[in-house]
Scaffold this active site. Structure first.
Site, PDB file in Angstrom:
ATOM      1  N   GLY A  69      53.444  92.999  17.990  1.00 28.13           N
ATOM      2  CA  GLY A  69      54.903  93.576  18.712  1.00 28.13           C
ATOM      3  C   GLY A  69      55.802  92.460  19.041  1.00 28.13           C
ATOM      4  N   THR A  70      55.335  91.462  20.018  1.00 23.25           N
ATOM      5  CA  THR A  70      56.212  90.493  20.553  1.00 23.25           C
ATOM      6  C   THR A  70      56.886  89.494  19.461  1.00 23.25           C
ATOM      7  OG1 THR A  70      54.903  90.236  22.576  1.00 23.25           O
ATOM      8  CG2 THR A  70      56.269  88.407  22.150  1.00 23.25           C
ATOM      9  N   ASN A 149      56.277 102.032  27.476  1.00 21.30           N
ATOM     10  CA  ASN A 149      55.381 101.623  27.734  1.00 21.30           C
ATOM     11  C   ASN A 149      54.600 101.879  29.060  1.00 21.30           C
ATOM     12  OD1 ASN A 149      57.103  99.255  27.831  1.00 21.30           O
ATOM     13  ND2 ASN A 149      55.452  98.435  28.803  1.00 21.30           N
ATOM     14  N   GLN A 177      54.366 101.689  21.216  1.00 22.35           N
ATOM     15  CA  GLN A 177      53.660 102.523  21.804  1.00 22.35           C
ATOM     16  C   GLN A 177      53.434 103.970  21.155  1.00 22.35           C
ATOM     17  OE1 GLN A 177      51.560 102.538  24.409  1.00 22.35           O
ATOM     18  NE2 GLN A 177      52.123 100.608  25.053  1.00 22.35           N
ATOM     19  N   HIS A 199      46.888  96.515  17.757  1.00 16.61           N
ATOM     20  CA  HIS A 199      45.735  96.978  18.904  1.00 16.61           C
ATOM     21  C   HIS A 199      46.494  97.950  19.658  1.00 16.61           C
ATOM     22  CE1 HIS A 199      47.738  95.215  22.618  1.00 16.61           C
ATOM     23  NE2 HIS A 199      48.449  94.756  21.731  1.00 16.61           N
ATOM     24  N   THR A 234      49.993  81.256   6.724  1.00  9.72           N
ATOM     25  CA  THR A 234      48.938  82.071   6.153  1.00  9.72           C
ATOM     26  C   THR A 234      48.711  83.345   6.626  1.00  9.72           C
ATOM     27  OG1 THR A 234      47.692  79.866   5.314  1.00  9.72           O
ATOM     28  CG2 THR A 234      46.558  82.068   5.226  1.00  9.72           C
ATOM     29  N   CYS A 319      51.647  93.115  29.959  1.00 11.07           N
ATOM     30  CA  CYS A 319      52.268  91.630  29.600  1.00 11.07           C
ATOM     31  C   CYS A 319      52.707  90.989  31.078  1.00 11.07           C
ATOM     32  CB  CYS A 319      53.226  91.782  28.711  1.00 11.07           C
ATOM     33  SG  CYS A 319      52.623  92.312  27.091  1.00 11.07           S
TER      34      CYS A 319
END
Length: 371
Positions: A69-70, A149, A177, A199, A234, A319
């Site tokens: 997400g970041t 979140n 979220q 995740h 990659t 975070c």
């Protein structure tokens, strides 16, 4: 152990682990290689991208795989703003966004002189009227999360999407979220870019995607020509295979999972009846996130005592864990001097949680509150 911090991360399910193991046992080629090993890997990459695209109702070419997400937030906001600054240098976001958005906006403001409008919550939420009033002829991008979140608050993304259809500004949605918990209807939504992270829906860490529909933006990473030159490096094939399986599972079970989590949320509040608690946020929230405060009790004490009892919760965004900074979300909602910043905890459910676990949590909370 009872895990109730699913807004921070979710455990991988057996089907996701199996999909990853099967891939690792059968393929290791670089999808950019032209020999048979590479072609096999590229086929699996193409299939995973198509699986996710079909679930979202978008074209596979509009999905860029990222590290989560970041990166997706950074790529969307920095990439588009820097590529289109000649059209305008005004951006709009909200003060309750994830730091991946807020810090990116601050970077553009400090390093490149962009003018940022931060919308403050009014009556506990952000309204489409606030966005409309903030729009200017030189606004080129609006970034707003779909669900907060820390509180689970649902923001009016579809209303904002409709508003921006008649404006040059593109619309970026941080959907980290909500993806995997509720369907996002991208068709004719006005959403131009959307960020997600595996995740948060039982996929592996370190992988996500950015949906970007027919937009030109400066890539963050330079190197090879992967992801059609939009994201060099990659591809994380292990993560991508797991993410595709996790999202497939989430969509297959979405309705029943929503009902289960809603019931767990209601059960906990019922079990806490009579205690001096309050719920933070608006009335329109994801049932997966419950931000509670107990008058006169410091949240760090509650977290520690629950941890000793084998129950994992949090006091806010993962975070910012380990810092002493109070929640910027609660500060925006209730003011920087509110006791809620020191009293509130975040409990976040997933479909893997059980009624028994919620009952144990309620029992432990009652012991802590009653002393």
């Amino acid at each position: 152990m009872i895990y109730l911090d699913n807004a921070a991360t979710t455990p991988m399910t057996e089907s996701v682990i199996t999909a990853i193991n099967n891939y690792m046992m059968s393929s290791f080629g670089n999808p950019s290689s032209i020999h048979s090993y590479g072609r096999k890997a590229h086929k699996l990459l193409r299939e995973a991208r198509q699986t996710i695209a079909d679930l979202l109702g978008v074209a596979s070419r509009d999905l860029i795989f990222t590290a989560g997400g970041t990166e997706s937030d950074n790529a969307a906001i920095k990439g588009y703003a820097l590529a289109h600054q000649k059209q305008g240098r005004h951006l709009i976001t909200t003060s309750i966004e994830h730091h991946a958005v807020l810090h990116t906006m601050a970077y553009l403001e400090e390093q490149f002189g962009f003018d940022i409008t931060y919308l403050e919550p009014q009556k506990g939420t952000i309204s489409v009227q606030q966005v409309e009033e903030a729009l200017r002829p030189d606004t080129i991008l609006v970034s707003m999360m779909a669900a907060n979140n820390e509180t689970g608050d649902l923001l009016p993304i579809y209303e904002v999407g409709r508003l921006l259809k008649n404006h040059q500004a593109v619309f970026h949605v941080d959907a980290v979220q909500i993806i995997g918990k509720a369907k996002i209807n991208l068709a004719d939504s006005g959403i131009d870019m959307l960020s997600a992270s595996a995740h948060k829906f039982h996929g592996p860490k370190g992988v996500g995607f950015l949906y970007s529909h027919h937009l030109i933006w400066d890539p963050l990473l330079h190197g090879g020509d992967q992801e059609e030159k939009r994201r060099s490096g990659t591809e994380n094939m292990i993560g991508i295979i797991g993410m595709a399986q996790a999202l497939q599972d989430a969509y297959r079970q979405m309705e029943q999972n929503w009902e289960k989590v809603t019931a767990l949320n209601s059960l906990l509040l019922d079990q806490l009846a009579g205690l001096p608690y309050y719920v933070n946020g608006s009335d329109k929230r994801l049932p997966h996130v419950l931000n509670l405060g107990f008058k006169g009790l410091v949240n760090g004490t509650i977290l520690t005592q629950l941890d000793l009892a084998g129950i994992a919760i949090s006091t806010g965004s993962a975070c910012t864990a380990g810092t002493v900074d109070p929640s910027h979300v609660l500060a925006a909602l209730y003011g920087p001097d509110s006791n809620r910043l020191r009293e509130s905890i975040r409990i976040s459910f997933s479909d893997l949680n059980t009624t028994k676990e919620v009952q144990i949590l309620a029992h432990e909370l009652k012991k802590i509150v009653k002393g």
